[in-house]
Design a protein around this motif. Structure first.
Motif, PDB file in Angstrom:
ATOM      1  N   MET A  66       8.004  10.320  -1.462  1.00 29.42           N
ATOM      2  CA  MET A  66       9.244   9.573  -1.285  1.00 29.42           C
ATOM      3  C   MET A  66       9.857   9.886   0.084  1.00 29.42           C
ATOM      4  SD  MET A  66      11.047   7.286  -2.652  1.00 29.42           S
ATOM      5  CE  MET A  66      11.167   7.113  -4.432  1.00 29.42           C
ATOM      6  N   MET A  68       8.192  10.916   2.728  1.00 31.63           N
ATOM      7  CA  MET A  68       7.308  10.301   3.726  1.00 31.63           C
ATOM      8  C   MET A  68       7.682   8.820   3.881  1.00 31.63           C
ATOM      9  SD  MET A  68       4.713  10.934   5.721  1.00 31.63           S
ATOM     10  CE  MET A  68       3.380  12.049   5.222  1.00 31.63           C
ATOM     11  N   LEU A  69       7.898   8.175   2.737  1.00 32.55           N
ATOM     12  CA  LEU A  69       8.243   6.752   2.745  1.00 32.55           C
ATOM     13  C   LEU A  69       9.572   6.509   3.447  1.00 32.55           C
ATOM     14  CD1 LEU A  69       7.594   3.879   1.568  1.00 32.55           C
ATOM     15  CD2 LEU A  69       9.042   4.508  -0.366  1.00 32.55           C
ATOM     16  N   SER A  71      11.409   8.318   5.387  1.00 35.84           N
ATOM     17  CA  SER A  71      11.564   8.753   6.779  1.00 35.84           C
ATOM     18  C   SER A  71      11.036   7.710   7.758  1.00 35.84           C
ATOM     19  CB  SER A  71      10.863  10.093   6.998  1.00 35.84           C
ATOM     20  OG  SER A  71       9.469   9.946   6.860  1.00 35.84           O
ATOM     21  N   ALA A  72      10.274   6.758   7.265  1.00 35.69           N
ATOM     22  CA  ALA A  72       9.793   5.683   8.155  1.00 35.69           C
ATOM     23  C   ALA A  72      10.956   4.836   8.664  1.00 35.69           C
ATOM     24  CB  ALA A  72       8.779   4.798   7.426  1.00 35.69           C
ATOM     25  N   ARG A  75      12.384   6.019  11.929  1.00 34.34           N
ATOM     26  CA  ARG A  75      11.439   5.860  13.039  1.00 34.34           C
ATOM     27  C   ARG A  75      11.559   4.463  13.614  1.00 34.34           C
ATOM     28  NH1 ARG A  75       7.111   9.882  12.294  1.00 34.34           N
ATOM     29  NH2 ARG A  75       5.618   8.800  13.590  1.00 34.34           N
ATOM     30  N   ILE A  76      11.746   3.490  12.720  1.00 29.84           N
ATOM     31  CA  ILE A  76      11.859   2.107  13.177  1.00 29.84           C
ATOM     32  C   ILE A  76      13.145   1.931  13.977  1.00 29.84           C
ATOM     33  CG2 ILE A  76      12.205  -0.261  12.352  1.00 29.84           C
ATOM     34  CD1 ILE A  76      10.294   0.477   9.996  1.00 29.84           C
ATOM     35  N   THR A  96      11.427  12.051  16.328  1.00 30.22           N
ATOM     36  CA  THR A  96      11.508  12.232  14.876  1.00 30.22           C
ATOM     37  C   THR A  96      12.264  13.521  14.578  1.00 30.22           C
ATOM     38  OG1 THR A  96       9.485  13.540  14.802  1.00 30.22           O
ATOM     39  CG2 THR A  96       9.236  11.161  14.597  1.00 30.22           C
ATOM     40  N   VAL A 146       7.179  16.268   5.990  1.00 32.59           N
ATOM     41  CA  VAL A 146       8.443  15.601   6.294  1.00 32.59           C
ATOM     42  C   VAL A 146       9.397  15.773   5.121  1.00 32.59           C
ATOM     43  CG1 VAL A 146       9.521  13.387   6.813  1.00 32.59           C
ATOM     44  CG2 VAL A 146       7.246  13.903   7.706  1.00 32.59           C
TER      45      VAL A 146
ATOM     46  N   ALA B  79       2.443   6.122   1.909  1.00 25.50           N
ATOM     47  CA  ALA B  79       3.279   6.805   0.912  1.00 25.50           C
ATOM     48  C   ALA B  79       3.324   5.988  -0.378  1.00 25.50           C
ATOM     49  CB  ALA B  79       4.693   7.024   1.465  1.00 25.50           C
ATOM     50  N   MET B  83       2.011   7.063  -4.096  1.00 28.56           N
ATOM     51  CA  MET B  83       2.857   6.958  -5.292  1.00 28.56           C
ATOM     52  C   MET B  83       2.166   6.153  -6.392  1.00 28.56           C
ATOM     53  SD  MET B  83       6.570   6.051  -3.703  1.00 28.56           S
ATOM     54  CE  MET B  83       7.269   7.084  -2.420  1.00 28.56           C
TER      55      MET B  83
END
Lengths: 428, 428
Positions: A66, A68-69, A71-72, A75-76, A96, A146, B79, B83
């Protein structure tokens, strides 16, 4: 040359237009002769969209994945913001959480910062770049994984970076002009507060004022970082949250330090009241009850224990906790009913909490009187009371909360003449 | 126990349903007794959406920031895939390019892998996890910056990981059943190729077959990784791309090694022809021209220099290059016209290239005859010719290309009885 850390939330960068506006703002700050480090959240609805996708795949996503997901998202937004600044002719580079040296513990989703080593950020600003840092995320140094910091995480990132870099101030951009003496949606005549101590801001945040997250204020106070809460839609000065009187003097340069008695009125509709009825009035029973609640990971706020009558040998214990934690707490209590030996439980989520905050009330004994008289005149019944040195909080029926806020706000002469300015957006 | 690397492209994971389908596929492979490492691309249109946002902000985004932006796409898909696998009861953990040890050079947007250190991936599979790795991205070890590898990057990630982990095979999932003897959209009777050498696959990829990227095949050949190109919509065996006859024997277990003379026919509409007219026929002029083209970063494919007539002392030089690089190349040439001393330039982007590929043509002298006779009978004029040991390519007018492909395909008895199976999707 000053070093300023600026934090922009997701609603400020929800689309290309917003990102450009923020980019211009940053460039203006740099053009005024400051070094600038920017902390940015994920764009608008990105986080909700990612959570929705995850929910379609599993009910119980691994916390590491979650993070990892989610935190994207930053980044965007941070890369886009760096591009926008570059497109407007100023140098910018994004980092980051890991690249910015935000080292956290391993508690995915609620990670706490344990160290900040912003060497890359420092080098970037020394070379004349605007440094853009992902809010809300860090890295667990043990596993190189992360992590994310949970609610208010981007504000905390900004304050932590400001502390580690020795920044002169940390600007938190939001969609209102600053911190108000009450929620302007409830009290139209609420006034913007020009400066407030960290101590009072902590009490306001803990009492339901949503403009700054508790953790961010705690961090700023601990590390002596002056916060400046201001609008991303105007260049007006917002509210300075100042860690100590020394800083107030430093920042305001010689302006006499006049501390108003009362800073503001906060309210909170997010809590429920639980009453445990007929608790045997013997030592250790309260501890047993709160042990059960703690085991259910619920956070208790206010507590009232009724005076027991000698005849029954029983007493009632009431406490408040966040509504979202109510279900688990009740289940845990019911499971322990036989062992603890209480008679029953009442649950009420139709309550509201009102808090009056002011460092000046320490030395002004009339505050309580004025406060309760105002509530009485407004026909508000008080259900629970708790106090600190600089705060009085009461629980009332939810229906009466707005009347209570307005009555108290007026009684302490906090009403201003102008209506508060609230820019678009749904509040943070 | 075998170790299989599986690569799924963006169209396979474009929504929650696709991600679940891929997750089940992975679990089936694991349940069959294999260790599984998965490489995944960004979901469906994510990359295009991010590029579109960037284009709204600047015409000339810094390459480092573009890589930071685009690398977010794989973090999301990997990610979510982890999951989904977890939700179906199997353990999975996702790794960024950096976490998976994909070390690249510093050329943002077109980074090349210089080292692969997949210790974390190895530990994860040793502990029974499915390891999910972000395709397309790596880290520049010098700067600790995120890099992306450009087109075909996820395939290359998969092959590089397979090589570094000593995987038994690398499965590239796509929306067709495998590699065909010709593009099934042009030749309905094209047949799936069961096995093909890396050498021939390289020529096919270089000649316009889009199913595998050149770089990925090169890498697989160099490191001896058997590739298995197959459909994510069926469990049929696809096409094995085998680095050496030894591997063919190993994989096919004793099956006699019969190499067909011809593997297939590829075509390409992405090139244009440039003719430089009236070039002084003196040594060094061709080098001068190609130096100018190289300076414009254009990649020349075929070259034909006409025989000069002694009378004029002039000659013409024709070459082909990707249409997308044509504009820059022409501008560079025109700027150098006076210096080089040629008379003019002709540009034609209405051309098509047809290539016949087969390792068996080395020892079969009749191949050229059959090839040109087929084109002649189909009324196709040949404009340029180039050959290698295992390939003949010709340039024709674009209008004639499909006829030419069908004629050659039929002349070498490649037509099958069944129509090719092409599943949904727009190709990769």
């Amino acid at each position: 040359m000053s070093l300023i850390v600026q934090k922009f939330g997701g609603s400020s960068v929800s689309d290309a237009e917003g990102i450009k506006r923020v980019a211009r703002r940053i460039i203006d700050t740099k053009a005024a002769g400051n070094d600038v480090v920017v902390v940015v959240s994920a764009m608008g609805d990105t986080t909700d969209e990612l959570l929705d996708l995850a929910a379609q795949l599993t009910d119980d996503a691994p916390a590491r994945e979650m993070d990892m997901l989610l935190s994207a998202g930053e980044r965007i937004s941070m890369a886009l913001l760096a591009m926008a600044i570059d497109g407007l002719g100023e140098k910018a580079v994004s980092f980051t959480g890991s690249q910015a040296g935000m080292i956290t513990d391993a508690i995915h989703g609620k990670a706490r910062i344990i160290d900040v080593s912003p060497q890359r950020v420092r080098r970037a600003i020394d070379r004349g770049y605007v440094a853009i840092v992902a809010g809300f995320q860090g890295m667990n140094k043990e596993s190189n994984d992360v992590t994310t910091m949970g609610r208010g995480g981007s504000d905390t990132t900004a304050v932590a970076l400001a502390a580690a870099l020795g920044a002169d101030s940390c600007e938190i951009y939001t969609d209102v002009d600053g911190v108000y003496t009450a929620d302007p949606r409830v009290v139209a005549s609420a006034q913007k507060i020009d400066k407030i101590s960290s101590e009072e801001m902590l009490e306001l945040a803990a009492s339901g004022a949503k403009i700054l997250h508790l953790r961010c204020v705690e961090y700023a106070r601990r590390f002596g970082v002056p916060l400046h809460v201001r609008s991303s839609f105007s260049t007006n000065e917002g509210t300075w949250v100042l860690p100590s009187p020394d800083d107030q003097i430093k920042i305001q340069e010689g302006e006499p330090l006049e501390q108003p008695i009362i800073s503001g009125v906060a309210h909170d509709r997010s809590e429920a009241k639980v009453t445990v009825i007929g608790v045997p009035d013997i030592p250790g029973k309260a501890a047993q009850i709160f042990g059960v609640i703690a085991g259910a990971h619920a956070n208790i706020d206010m507590i009232v224990q009724n005076v027991s009558t000698a005849a029954s040998g029983k007493t009632d214990i009431s406490f408040t906790l966040p509504i979202v934690e109510g279900k688990d707490a009740l289940e845990a209590l019911r499971a322990a009913q036989a062992e603890i030996g209480f008679e029953g439980i009442e649950y009420d989520d139709e309550i509201g909490k009102l808090s009056l905050i002011g460092a000046g009330m320490r030395s002004n004994p009339g505050v309580s009187f004025t406060f309760f008289e105002a509530l009485h005149k407004a026909g508000v019944n008080v259900d629970m009371i708790s106090t600190s040195e600089i705060r009085i909080s009461v629980v009332t029926h939810a229906d009466k909360l707005n009347d209570a806020v307005r009555a108290v706000h007026a009684a302490f002469d906090l009403d201003g003449e102008a209506e508060a300015t609230v820019y678009g957006g749904t509040g943070r």
